[in-house]
Structure formats: structure tokens, C-alpha cells
Scaffold this motif. Structure first.
Motif, mmCIF file in Angstrom:
data_model
loop_
_atom_site.group_PDB
_atom_site.id
_atom_site.type_symbol
_atom_site.label_atom_id
_atom_site.label_comp_id
_atom_site.label_asym_id
_atom_site.label_seq_id
_atom_site.Cartn_x
_atom_site.Cartn_y
_atom_site.Cartn_z
ATOM 1 N N VAL A 119 0.838 -1.205 0.000
ATOM 2 C CA VAL A 119 0.000 0.000 0.000
ATOM 3 C C VAL A 119 0.872 1.254 0.000
ATOM 4 O O VAL A 119 0.624 2.210 -0.752
ATOM 5 N N LEU A 120 1.922 1.241 0.816
ATOM 6 C CA LEU A 120 2.796 2.414 0.898
ATOM 7 C C LEU A 120 3.580 2.614 -0.396
ATOM 8 O O LEU A 120 3.887 3.749 -0.773
ATOM 9 N N SER A 121 3.901 1.517 -1.087
ATOM 10 C CA SER A 121 4.587 1.671 -2.378
ATOM 11 C C SER A 121 3.653 2.329 -3.386
ATOM 12 O O SER A 121 4.090 3.160 -4.204
ATOM 13 N N ILE A 122 2.364 1.982 -3.346
ATOM 14 C CA ILE A 122 1.385 2.625 -4.229
ATOM 15 C C ILE A 122 1.259 4.107 -3.892
ATOM 16 O O ILE A 122 1.257 4.968 -4.785
ATOM 17 N N ILE A 123 1.176 4.417 -2.602
ATOM 18 C CA ILE A 123 1.083 5.821 -2.183
ATOM 19 C C ILE A 123 2.327 6.585 -2.649
ATOM 20 O O ILE A 123 2.229 7.716 -3.145
ATOM 21 N N GLY A 124 3.515 5.956 -2.505
ATOM 22 C CA GLY A 124 4.751 6.609 -2.936
ATOM 23 C C GLY A 124 4.735 6.947 -4.417
ATOM 24 O O GLY A 124 5.132 8.042 -4.823
ATOM 25 N N LYS A 125 4.253 6.014 -5.241
ATOM 26 C CA LYS A 125 4.172 6.263 -6.689
ATOM 27 C C LYS A 125 3.131 7.334 -6.993
ATOM 28 O O LYS A 125 3.345 8.203 -7.854
ATOM 29 N N LEU A 126 1.985 7.275 -6.320
ATOM 30 C CA LEU A 126 0.947 8.285 -6.558
ATOM 31 C C LEU A 126 1.424 9.679 -6.178
ATOM 32 O O LEU A 126 1.057 10.670 -6.817
ATOM 33 N N LEU A 127 2.273 9.764 -5.169
ATOM 34 C CA LEU A 127 2.761 11.068 -4.704
ATOM 35 C C LEU A 127 3.787 11.683 -5.651
ATOM 36 O O LEU A 127 3.841 12.921 -5.784
ATOM 37 N N THR A 128 4.598 10.852 -6.317
ATOM 38 C CA THR A 128 5.759 11.409 -7.025
ATOM 39 C C THR A 128 5.850 11.074 -8.508
ATOM 40 O O THR A 128 6.545 11.786 -9.251
ATOM 41 N N THR A 129 5.203 10.003 -8.973
ATOM 42 C CA THR A 129 5.437 9.520 -10.340
ATOM 43 C C THR A 129 4.478 10.153 -11.339
ATOM 44 O O THR A 129 3.263 10.111 -11.159
ATOM 45 N N GLY A 130 5.045 10.706 -12.389
ATOM 46 C CA GLY A 130 4.226 11.272 -13.455
ATOM 47 C C GLY A 130 3.968 12.758 -13.286
ATOM 48 O O GLY A 130 4.145 13.340 -12.204
ATOM 49 N N GLN A 131 3.543 13.371 -14.378
ATOM 50 C CA GLN A 131 3.378 14.826 -14.398
ATOM 51 C C GLN A 131 2.116 15.292 -13.680
ATOM 52 O O GLN A 131 1.913 16.492 -13.497
ATOM 53 N N ASN A 132 1.263 14.341 -13.256
ATOM 54 C CA ASN A 132 0.071 14.692 -12.501
ATOM 55 C C ASN A 132 0.226 14.421 -11.007
ATOM 56 O O ASN A 132 -0.715 14.642 -10.239
ATOM 57 N N ALA A 133 1.390 13.937 -10.598
ATOM 58 C CA ALA A 133 1.613 13.625 -9.187
ATOM 59 C C ALA A 133 1.619 14.901 -8.354
ATOM 60 O O ALA A 133 2.093 15.956 -8.803
ATOM 61 N N PRO A 134 1.103 14.843 -7.118
ATOM 62 C CA PRO A 134 1.058 16.043 -6.269
ATOM 63 C C PRO A 134 2.413 16.716 -6.093
ATOM 64 O O PRO A 134 2.502 17.945 -6.129
ATOM 65 N N PHE A 135 3.466 15.921 -5.889
ATOM 66 C CA PHE A 135 4.771 16.545 -5.678
ATOM 67 C C PHE A 135 5.400 17.037 -6.981
ATOM 68 O O PHE A 135 6.233 17.954 -6.958
ATOM 69 N N TYR A 136 5.038 16.452 -8.107
ATOM 70 C CA TYR A 136 5.479 17.029 -9.384
ATOM 71 C C TYR A 136 4.853 18.413 -9.541
ATOM 72 O O TYR A 136 5.509 19.376 -9.940
ATOM 73 N N GLU A 137 3.574 18.486 -9.191
ATOM 74 C CA GLU A 137 2.856 19.765 -9.277
ATOM 75 C C GLU A 137 3.450 20.805 -8.340
ATOM 76 O O GLU A 137 3.690 21.952 -8.733
ATOM 77 N N SER A 138 3.702 20.417 -7.089
ATOM 78 C CA SER A 138 4.092 21.412 -6.081
ATOM 79 C C SER A 138 5.597 21.688 -6.060
ATOM 80 O O SER A 138 6.009 22.839 -5.895
ATOM 81 N N LEU A 139 6.422 20.668 -6.261
ATOM 82 C CA LEU A 139 7.870 20.864 -6.182
ATOM 83 C C LEU A 139 8.500 21.168 -7.533
ATOM 84 O O LEU A 139 9.172 22.195 -7.701
#
Length: 818
Positions: free
Chosen positions: A143-163
Motif C-alpha cells: 500500500v505504501l509503495s502505491i502511495i509513494g508512486k501516486l505522490l511522485t510519479t508522473g506529471q500529474n503527481a502532487p509533488f510534481y505539481e508542487s515541487l
């Protein structure tokens, strides 16, 4: 280990690991800190070995279709039966847990400045790191690996957007990911290439992003796209499947978790879907628990300092003095004699006959293997079709030919950038974010890159163009081809901020690649003036490309970049210059071809040279004087290369040279440069286009290494240097690559990309098998002599021995490489 410490990202990555888990075994540098290694005594090393390196503490992994009983019998006879089982070994090597902190911490450290940084005042990296669950909690880790990918992977990821879009830095900091190889997993996210004064801003952005995700969650379409990628990855068969399998389980297995449980991915997916459907706040609650309410978090900052190298050198000198100042003359003489004894021991050929070995003549088949290929045309476009058991996955490759002679000179440096960019931009009605989402939802990714195909019979001929690659589940083929159609018909260059950020990320990645693999860049550079294709390869993937990316990032002239990209698009996207290859299940080929026909009919037409009418190869002026170049970078060690012009793939001598290169690698170059000289690695190889290259990797020496390269012929002339066993071992090492298994999705790529038919390949295999000791000596005399065109290149620190007086051209200013 000094070579590892030349790379700031690696230093950062290792420092984060030690800082997050400071009270565990991870506090120690797993490869050894260069400032600690000299303090290790021989007795301490032996004690450590006997304490941990015991069969009772080992795990055995086999993969393949050979009978398992034979493996188990051999393991028992050769290893387990020879030593008593000792359960204590396993207990003492057990990694203990890090006690959770009651409050967050912050660490600030320094690193060396990077001369390749596009913005010298922005050489700081900062990450926020969180300790998570134990690795043996398999489902929670999933589950945490999925959350990690959702947070950072791809141009729509929250951290791609914010950082990434904050314009504060160049790219994610090293180690931005879910770490799942340590006893306790953790997550790190951060930004590199920032100004030291912006560290607090970065931290605030990270904390706000977590708060936003905990409040809003993740869009369902992003969760669906990630689950689709997992489903596709289970069906896709990559090369080296067994090794990938081992890497997937080894973290959990090494920490006494259930390795089979890790492989029950479908069970984890179904449980995940069930929990998500029953509790819409499931992921929000996990984010809040592990990130917002987690007190074991570390803010780690590393910033470049002009004092770093001075301070580090002072520590090295102090260590040297500590080890040598109090030595008596007798002790120094003893150390010297031990060094001679060690050298003599290494020089003596050890008897390898006791080791199991394949029989070249008996175990390597001389039968011709044919590839299941059909050739056709759709809308006058050449199509290669390979019916294969692809597990319901369709593989697509396309090559669009654009002769270098048709590429305007001012656009050549932009060519590899254009090829890499085109799958990262918006297309048609979708902006880049929508495009990224659709790619993840329907495919295993869209890839485009510059491709150079050497003529297998002529040194002066080569073909250039762009290669497209993607794969998808059968049900998504139409969607995948529509994405490619949009890219080739309606690529969008209108998102300036995104375009600028991608260039910065590419520049950052290029610098990282140089620090990690400088030997590859040295080999490309050394070959760049030996033949015309070498010059084009240097432009596309050599030092020139990295320097150009750096200058492009500094310049940040998006309008000029856009115009050049548009011009290149008009030159490239013409179906008359295209050929395609399809690998799919036999039962779905006809349906797949219908989709491909529709796809090809949608593509733009034009008048560029067709695929069977290669444009004229450009004749670069080849310098007559032998050339030596030293590119000065602030690394601790060197990357050294020597390149020699020989003959192309289909020449009878090429196979002999390939065996010779393998023989030199295993019996001469590696021993002299790695085992005696202290380099991380060294070897010799020959490419399809006939460039024979020597290289050394993270090498403390240069002059000695070049001498070793140059004395290869003398070594081969020595009557006792190698024998038939050495030759057979060299052949086995070559066939490890030549006969490696080809996955269903990759069948036919040798024919499609390199122009090597089954017949030509079979002839080449037989030539390899039939190489004799006399053949090796003959080609050595013909191609290793001083009169044969050759070049040298060194990437490494300042070295007074490499001066113009000694024939070296020293390049200190990286901008002058262009």
C-alpha cells in the motif's frame, strides 16, 4: 569507494540512509567510507568474514527450466554438507529496528561544487524523510509503495505539481521514492538544484502537499492508471526476468519475511481494491498516519561548499599521517615486501580447473535458429510481423529515417532533445498532464529516442533517425496508436513553463549520468574523430550533448527552442520514411493489423527520403594526428578510454576481435587495472560499427592505465599469457551475451534495428566459435599496432602528468567542448 564519493547524488543518497536509521547497521557505509577503510586491520576483516559469511546465513535462489533436484543436490554436496549448521550466525546478523523518534530532526551537511551545474548559485538539495512500516509487513508495504508512486510519479503527481513546477529547483532530490530494501521502509521526497536560501520554502511546500493529499486524496483515474501499470507489468516479460524476480524478493527475504508473499501481487491488488471500495478515505488515512502524524521524520539538507574539497583533503592527509608517521623503517619495508608478495600472488595464474564450466564445443549449439517473422506492407509502409506468445501484450516499434545529411547543422544538437521530448509534451486536444495520464492508463509508456544504425559491411555508411517504442494490453491497442497518431500529427509546443522544466531535468540527469558512467562518455569521445558515425554519436549522447543541455538550461530561451523543435517535427513526421514492427499473439495479428492500417492512414505525408533510400552519410574530417583529450572534472577518480578503428560486424575479423577483446578483458586489462591498479572496473569491447574500445571505471591512475592499454599487443605476444582454456572462457563470456534469451516482445529487434538477418547472425556465431589462438594473435598484430588510427579520452580530476608537453589537450572549461 573514492569514486562513489565523486557523485553528489550518491553521497546524498547514502547520507540520507544513515541519517534516517542512525541507531542501526545502516549507520555504516555498506561499501566502506574512504576515510575509515585504511583503519581496518586484516584481523578485523577476517573476524567479520567468519562471523557473517556462513552457509547458515545464506539464501539460495535458482530460476530457469533445469531440474530443481540437481540444484539442491549440488548445493548440499558442495556447501551445506561441508559445514555444520549454526543458527547463531543468523541471530547475530539480524538487523535490529530503529527506535522511532519522538520529534522531527534536521541535518545540514556539505558536498563538492559541480562545475556542470547550469546555475552555480543553486547547488543545494533538501528532502523530507519518514520512517514507515517493517518490510515483512508485506501488504502494508504494498500500500505504501502505491502511495509513494501516486505522490511522485508522473506529471500529474502532487509533488510534481508542487515541487517540480515551483521553479525552485532542477529535479527531484536523489532518493525521492519509497525505500523498500531496508528492515524498516521509509519514504523520501525533496528537490535538488535549489538555492540554499530556499530550503525552508521547499519544506513548507512538502508539508502543505501532504496536508492537501490527506484532505483531498488521489483522483480515481490516477489510482486506476497505477493499477493498470501493475497489471501490465505482470504480463510483460522483460529481459533478465529471473534477476528481476530476485531483486523483487530479496529485501523482504533477507529480513526473514515471506518471499512468496511478495509475489502474490494479485492478492494484494484485490485486497487493496476491496479496502478502497469499503473505505473511500483509506488512502487519506494512510497519508495522515504515516506523514502528517509521524514524528520520525528528518529534514536533510546538503549544500555545495567551496571549502568541502579542502576540508576533505585535509582529513585524507591527516589519516595518511596517522598511518605512516609512526612507522619504523623496518615496518615500512615489511609493508613494501607484502605489496610485492601480493603482486606476485595475483600474477600467478590460479588453477580454475576445479570450477564448473560449460564446454564450448559441446554445450554451445552450432545449429541455426530462425525467428518467426513475416514481412508485409500497409499503405506502402514496410511492416515486420512476429507472432509470439506475448501473454496478450502487443509490442510496437517504429523507425522513422532522417538522414544526417538532411538535418540542418544548427539543428543537430537539438536532435536528441527533440527525440526525448516528444512523448513528454501535449498532443492534439490534450495538454501534457492529460497526455501523461492517458499514456499511463493505456500503455506501458511511450518511448522515443535518437537511433543510429551502423552498416554491418561498410565503415563509412550509417543510418540515423528516431525510434518509437511502446507496448500495451491487446484491449488498449487502438488507444495506444491514437496517442502516437496525436503525437505525430498534432504535437504541442505551447506549454512554456513545462518545456523549460523538462530541459532543466534533462540537464540535471545528464550531469548525473556523467558522474555515474563517465567511462561511456570517454569511449564515445575517443571514437568521435575516428569515423563519421562516431561524430554524430558524440553530438547525440556524448559530452557535447551534456554540455549543450547545460547551456540550454542556462539560456532558457523557450521561443528559440520551440521554433527549432517545430522545424524538426516537420522534417521527421512523414510516413514515407517509416517502417514498423509488431509482436503479438498469433490469434490477434489480423485484428492488430487492422488497427495499424487505420493508424498509418492517419499519419502525415511528405517528401523526405524513404526508408529504403538512405540519405548520404556525412564525411567528417578525420584527424591524422593521434589525439589525447583530458576533460577536467572535480571527481576523485578517472574514467579512461582508448578507441581504435577496426572493421564492421560482417567482416571476418570482427568476430576474432570480439573474442580478443573478451580475452584481454578477463586475463589482462581487468587484472592490471582493477586488481593491481585499484580501479572499480576495466575492460575492452568492440561495437557493431568496428570501434574497439578500452575503458577503465573510477580509476585512480591514468598514465599507468594508458600504458596497460598500449601494451596489449606485447601481452598477447607473450607465449605464456593465455592458453586454450583462456580462449574458451573468452568465448563463453561472449556467448553469454550473444545467446542470451530473447523475450517474445523483443523477437526480431536485431533484424529490425540492426539489419542483421538470421543467416548473417548464424554466420557470425560460427565465426565466434571457430576463433583460434592464432586468429587472436593475427588480428592483434593487424589492429593493435601503433600505426592503426586510435584516440584517447580521460574524464577526471586535474593531473599534471596529462599536459600538452606530453601530447594531451587539457579541457578545463566544459563550455569549450562544443
Amino acid at each position: 569507494m573514492k569514486g562513489v564519493h565523486s557523485n553528489n547524488s550518491t553521497v546524498y543518497y547514502l547520507a540520507v540512509l544513515r541519517a534516517v536509521l542512525p541507531d542501526t547497521v545502516y549507520q555504516y557505509h555498506f561499501g566502506g567510507d574512504p576515510l575509515d577503510i585504511p583503519r581496518l586491520s586484516h584481523e578485523e576483516m577476517k573476524k567479520f568474514y567468519y562471523k557473517f559469511y556462513h552457509p547458515s546465513n545464506a539464501r539460495f535462489f535458482t530460476y530457469g527450466d533445469l531440474p530443481l533436484e540437481n540444484h539442491l543436490k549440488l548445493i548440499d554436496e558442495m556447501i551445506l554438507s561441508k559445514l555444520d549448521h549454526n543458527p547463531q550466525v543468523k541471530m547475530i546478523s539480524k538487523v535490529l529496528d530503529q527506535k522511532a523518534w519522538e520529534s522531527p530532526k534536521e541535518i545540514v551537511t556539505k558536498c563538492r561544487p559541480d562545475p556542470m551545474a547550469p546555475f552555480p548559485d543553486k547547488q543545494t538539495a533538501a528532502s523530507l524523510c519518514y520512517l514507515l512500516c517493517d518490510i515483512d509487513n508485506i501488504y502494508e508495504s504494498f500500500v505504501l509503495s502505491i502511495i509513494g508512486k501516486l505522490l511522485t510519479t508522473g506529471q500529474n503527481a502532487p509533488f510534481y505539481e508542487s515541487l517540480i513546477r515551483s521553479n525552485l529547483g532542477m529535479d527531484y532530490a536523489a532518493g525521492t521514492e519509497f525505500w523498500d530494501f531496508t528492515k524498516q521502509t521509509f519514504f523520501s521526497v525533496g528537490l535538488q538544484g535549489i538555492h540554499a536560501n530556499d530550503c525552508q520554502k521547499v519544506k513548507e511546500i512538502i508539508l502543505k502537499t501532504f496536508e492537501k493529499v490527506a484532505e483531498e486524496g488521489f483522483p480515481q483515474e490516477r489510482i486506476d492508471a497505477l493499477l493498470h501499470s501493475i497489471e501490465l507489468s505482470l504480463k510483460h516479460q522483460p529481459g533478465g526476468f529471473g534477476l528481476h524476480l530476485l531483486m523483487a524478493i530479496q529485501g523482504t527475504w533477507n529480513h526473514d519475511g515471506d518471499p512468496i508473499g511478495v509475489l502474490r501481487i494479485n492478492d494484494n491488488i484485490e485486497r487493496f481494491k476491496k479496502e478502497l471500495s469499503e473505505n473511500p478515505n483509506f488512502l487519506k488515512e494512510k497519508v495522515r498516519k504515516y506523514f502528517i502524524e509521524n514524528t520520525h521524520n528528518l529534514y536533510f539538507i546538503m549544500t555545495a561548499s567551496e571549502d568541502y574539497l579542502t576540508e576533505y583533503t585535509a582529513k585524507e592527509n591527516a589519516l595518511l599521517s596517522e598511518k605512516t608517521d609512526n612507522l619504523t623503517p623496518e615496518e615500512k619495508e615489511k609493508i613494501y615486501q607484502q605489496g610485492i608478495e601480493l603482486r606476485d600472488y595475483v600474477d600467478n595464474n590460479m588453477d580454475a580447473s576445479c570450477l564448473p564450466c560449460l564446454d564450448v564445443n559441446g554445450d554451445i549449439s552450432r545449429k541455426m535458429v530462425t525467428t518467426n517473422l513475416n514481412h508485409s506492407q500497409i499503405s506502402s509502409i514496410p511492416v515486420q510481423i512476429s507472432p509470439q506468445p506475448t501473454n496478450t501484450v502487443v509490442y510496437f516499434r517504429s523507425f522513422i529515417h532522417l538522414a544526417e545529411s538532411d538535418l540542418p547543422k544548427d539543428l543537430k544538437p537539438y536532435w536528441p532533445i527533440f527525440c526525448e521530448l516528444i512523448t513528454k509534451l501535449g498532443a492534439g486536444s490534450r495538454d501534457h498532464k492529460q497526455m501523461d495520464q492517458e499514456i499511463k492508463m493505456r500503455t506501458g509508456g511511450l518511448v522515443a529516442r535518437s537511433h543510429l544504425r551502423e552498416n554491418i559491411a561498410n565503415l563509412d555508411e550509417y543510418q540515423t533517425g528516431v525510434l518509437f517504442y511502446s507496448h500495451c494490453l491487446e484491449r488498449n491497442l487502438e488507444f495506444m496508436l491514437n496517442l502516437w497518431s496525436d503525437i505525430m500529427n498534432h504535437l504541442r509546443y505551447d506549454e512554456d513553463e513545462h518545456l523549460s522544466q523538462i530541459i532543466k531535468m534533462m540537464a540535471s540527469e545528464g550531469t548525473e549520468n556523467l558522474a555515474h558512467g563517465g567511462h561511456s562518455f570517454a569511449m564515445i569521445r575517443a571514437a568521435s574523430t575516428l569515423k563519421s558515425s562516431g561524430a554524430f554519436r558524440e553530438t547525440c549522447s556524448g559530452l557535447s550533448h551534456i554540455v549543450f543541455l547545460k547551456k540550454l538550461a542556462e539560456k532558457n530561451d523557450i521561443n528559440d527552442l520551440r521554433e527549432k523543435l517545430i522545424t524538426l517535427g516537420k522534417l521527421v513526421f512523414r510516413k514515407e520514411s517509416m517502417k514498423i514492427a509488431i509482436n503479438a499473439e498469433p490469434s490477434t495479428i489480423d485484428n492488430s493489423l487492422t488497427h495499424f492500417e487505420h493508424f498509418l492512414n492517419q499519419l502525415p505525408s511528405g517528401g523526405s527520403p524513404g526508408i529504403n533510400k538512405p540519405g548520404e552519410s556525412i564525411k567528417y574530417p578525420i584527424e591524422k594526428d593521434f589525439k589525447k583529450e583530458h576533460f577536467v572534472f572535480p571527481f576523485n577518480t578517472n574514467f579512461v578510454a582508448k578507441s581504435i578503428l577496426t572493421v564492421p560486424y560482417d567482416h571476418p575479423d570482427h568476430a576474432k576481435l570480439r573474442i580478443m577483446a573478451a580475452l584481454l578483458t578477463s586475463k589482462y586489462v581487468r587484472e592490471e587495472i582493477r586488481e593491481k591498479g585499484g580501479a572499480y572496473g576495466a575492460g575492452a569491447s568492440i561495437n557493431q560499427g568496428g570501434i574497439l574500445s578500452y575503458y577503465s571505471y573510477r580509476d585512480p591512475n591514468v598514465v599507468r592505465t594508458v600504458k596497460v592499454f598500449d601494451e596489449s599487443l606485447a601481452w598477447i605476444n607473450s607465449s605464456d599469457s593465455f592458453n586454450q582454456q583462456s580462449l574458451d572462457e573468452a568465448k563463453l563470456s561472449v556467448f553469454q551475451s550473444v545467446d542470451k534469451p530473447i523475450t517474445p516482445g523483443s523477437q526480431g529487434t536485431r533484424q529490425f534495428l540492426d539489419g542483421i538477418s538470421d543467416e548473417v547472425f548464424h554466420k557470425y556465431r560460427l565465426r565466434l566459435l571457430d576463433v583460434t589462438l592464432d586468429d587472436v594473435k593475427k588480428v592483434a598484430h593487424q589492429y593493435l599496432g601503433a600505426e592503426v588510427p586510435h584516440r584517447y579520452a580521460v574524464v577526471g580530476p586535474k593531473n599534471d602528468e596529462l599536459s600538452e608537453d606530453n601530447g594531451w589537450k587539457v579541457i578545463i572549461d566544459s563550455d569549450s567542448i562544443l
